[in-house]
Design a protein around this motif. Structure first.
Motif, PDB file in Angstrom:
ATOM      1  N   VAL A 120       0.830  -1.202   0.000  1.00  7.36           N
ATOM      2  CA  VAL A 120       0.000   0.000   0.000  1.00  7.36           C
ATOM      3  C   VAL A 120       0.869   1.259   0.000  1.00  7.36           C
ATOM      4  N   PHE A 121       2.008   1.228   0.654  1.00  3.61           N
ATOM      5  CA  PHE A 121       2.894   2.399   0.613  1.00  3.61           C
ATOM      6  C   PHE A 121       3.513   2.570  -0.775  1.00  3.61           C
ATOM      7  N   GLU A 122       3.771   1.475  -1.440  1.00  2.86           N
ATOM      8  CA  GLU A 122       4.289   1.561  -2.811  1.00  2.86           C
ATOM      9  C   GLU A 122       3.246   2.150  -3.752  1.00  2.86           C
ATOM     10  N   ARG A 123       1.983   1.775  -3.562  1.00  2.96           N
ATOM     11  CA  ARG A 123       0.925   2.235  -4.449  1.00  2.96           C
ATOM     12  C   ARG A 123       0.477   3.666  -4.121  1.00  2.96           C
ATOM     13  N   PHE A 124       0.492   4.018  -2.827  1.00  2.00           N
ATOM     14  CA  PHE A 124       0.067   5.359  -2.430  1.00  2.00           C
ATOM     15  C   PHE A 124       1.200   6.377  -2.549  1.00  2.00           C
ATOM     16  N   GLU A 125       2.398   5.973  -2.149  1.00  2.00           N
ATOM     17  CA  GLU A 125       3.497   6.924  -1.995  1.00  2.00           C
ATOM     18  C   GLU A 125       2.996   8.176  -1.274  1.00  2.00           C
ATOM     19  N   PRO A 126       2.444   8.020  -0.077  1.00  5.04           N
ATOM     20  CA  PRO A 126       1.777   9.148   0.587  1.00  5.04           C
ATOM     21  C   PRO A 126       2.743  10.267   0.957  1.00  5.04           C
ATOM     22  N   PHE A 127       2.369  11.482   0.597  1.00  3.73           N
ATOM     23  CA  PHE A 127       3.146  12.654   0.979  1.00  3.73           C
ATOM     24  C   PHE A 127       2.887  13.004   2.440  1.00  3.73           C
ATOM     25  N   GLY A 128       1.641  12.812   2.870  1.00  2.17           N
ATOM     26  CA  GLY A 128       1.264  13.069   4.251  1.00  2.17           C
ATOM     27  C   GLY A 128       0.325  11.994   4.750  1.00  2.17           C
ATOM     28  N   VAL A 129       0.382  11.742   6.060  1.00  5.23           N
ATOM     29  CA  VAL A 129      -0.479  10.737   6.683  1.00  5.23           C
ATOM     30  C   VAL A 129      -1.138  11.371   7.909  1.00  5.23           C
ATOM     31  N   ILE A 130      -2.441  11.146   8.054  1.00  3.49           N
ATOM     32  CA  ILE A 130      -3.194  11.686   9.188  1.00  3.49           C
ATOM     33  C   ILE A 130      -3.914  10.529   9.871  1.00  3.49           C
TER      34      ILE A 130
END
Length: 372
Positions: A120-130
């Motif tokens: 999921v981190f590979e697919r999202f590549e999230p800039f921010g997480v809340i």
């Protein structure tokens, strides 16, 4: 501190192989393949371009509701980013508010298996997480460590995680670093302006008092009702939380005709709570529930609580009386309605004070995300 169910085989969002296999089997048997896909991290943000901000809600109703409102506030301020909301329990009545949000996806959260978290981190590549009202399980916790843009909203416990900013609802969190002013954003969700006709709907032409009990055990609710009706047989009691053992009228099946004197109405649908809060003379919390607390205070009910119950802020104690004898307190309010009104007014003033603070903190949070 680890998530309390992190190693449990009963946790469908954990990392225990047996638990995940059982959860997958259940979902496949019930044609819920989207849950299986989400569990293993096969998630994809909506839209093709833009930074991804991932909002994670916990399993609780309040967590999902607050996450939805936060997402909508961020979307109204920033149109360029892609937003993703994940949750552990689905509440369609809240998720419906997201239908008009562009570049926004939502669905079940991944499990804490290392492969699912990596995917999921590979697919999202999230800039921010809340994180909203949730505690990360161990593998997610490790993945979040060291992230530059990580916000914690109403964290359920202190954890070893360096947040950019923590938005806590309880003064007990004051020892943590990077802490915003303490304010419970759930106060914003309370309905403060309610149609007063609900009391007339319940009472018709009768002149009687209405009361509200929340969070008591079924047996305790029955005992309170009996003690109350011995002295005030015409009154009506609302009970939210567990269903009492004695005969009740379920609100979901109520025909909206005035119930008979001495009736107990079981509140099995949250939509009735604002109307009840505005109609009752007093309410009592046998078990703490922040949403119920703020709604009761907003509605103008005289409010009491079980002994030893901790409140989000010490200042609230003056407006939320501790009592071991609820019937006696309520009967006292019947005899001295001005005392009940004074207590209710004090609660309502403190509610508005908290709401204004929560709105200011919420604006700061959204502005922070805008600056990312």
């Amino acid at each position: 501190m680890n998530h309390p169910s992190a190693k449990s085989w009963r946790d469908p969002f954990g990392s225990h192989r047996l638990g995940l296999w059982l959860a997958d089997r259940h979902d496949r048997k019930n044609a819920l393949m989207h849950r299986v896909a989400a569990r293993w991290g096969w998630l994809k943000p909506m839209g093709e371009r833009g930074k991804v901000v991932w909002i994670m809600a916990g399993p609780g109703r309040d967590s999902v509701r607050l996450a939805v409102e936060l997402l909508r506030a961020i979307r109204a301020r920033r149109l360029d980013i892609r937003l993703v909301l994940t949750y552990e329990h689905e509440y369609p009545e809240f998720l419906a508010f997201l239908d008009d949000c562009d570049k926004t996806g939502w669905g079940y959260a991944p499990c804490d298996h290392p492969a699912a978290i990596a995917r999921v981190f590979e697919r999202f590549e999230p800039f921010g997480v809340i994180l909203v009202g949730t505690m990360p399980r161990p593998n997610l916790l490790a993945k979040l460590a060291g992230r530059a843009h990580l916000l914690g909203i109403d964290p359920p416990a202190a954890i070893d995680l360096a947040y950019e900013r923590i938005y806590a609802s309880n003064e007990a969190a004051a020892i943590q670093e990077n802490l915003a002013p303490i304010a419970d954003m759930k106060a914003i969700l309370a309905e403060a302006q309610v149609d007063p006709n609900f009391k007339s709907l319940v009472n018709g032409n009768a002149d009687r008092h209405l009361w509200w009990l929340h969070g008591a055990s079924p047996g305790a609710a029955d005992e309170l009702a009996q003690a109350l009706f011995r002295q005030a047989p015409q009154d009506v009691l609302f009970v939210s939380g567990e269903r009492p053992q004695a005969e009740v009228i379920s609100m979901s099946g109520w025909n909206r005709e005035p119930p008979a004197d001495g009736s107990v109405l079981w509140v099995d649908d949250h939509k009735w709570l604002p109307g009840i809060a505005a109609a009752v003379t007093a309410a009592h919390l046998a078990r703490f529930d922040a949403t119920v607390l703020w709604q009761a205070m907003a509605g103008g009910a005289a409010l009491s609580r079980a002994p030893g119950m901790e409140l989000p802020k010490a200042a609230l104690a003056q407006a939320v009386t501790e009592t071991t004898d609820v019937p006696a307190l309520w009967l006292g309010y019947r005899a001295a309605p001005i005392a009940a009104r004074n207590q209710a007014d004090a609660a309502r003033r403190l509610f508005w004070q908290e709401r204004r603070q929560a709105e200011a903190v919420s604006r700061e949070l959204v502005e922070r995300v805008f600056e990312w």
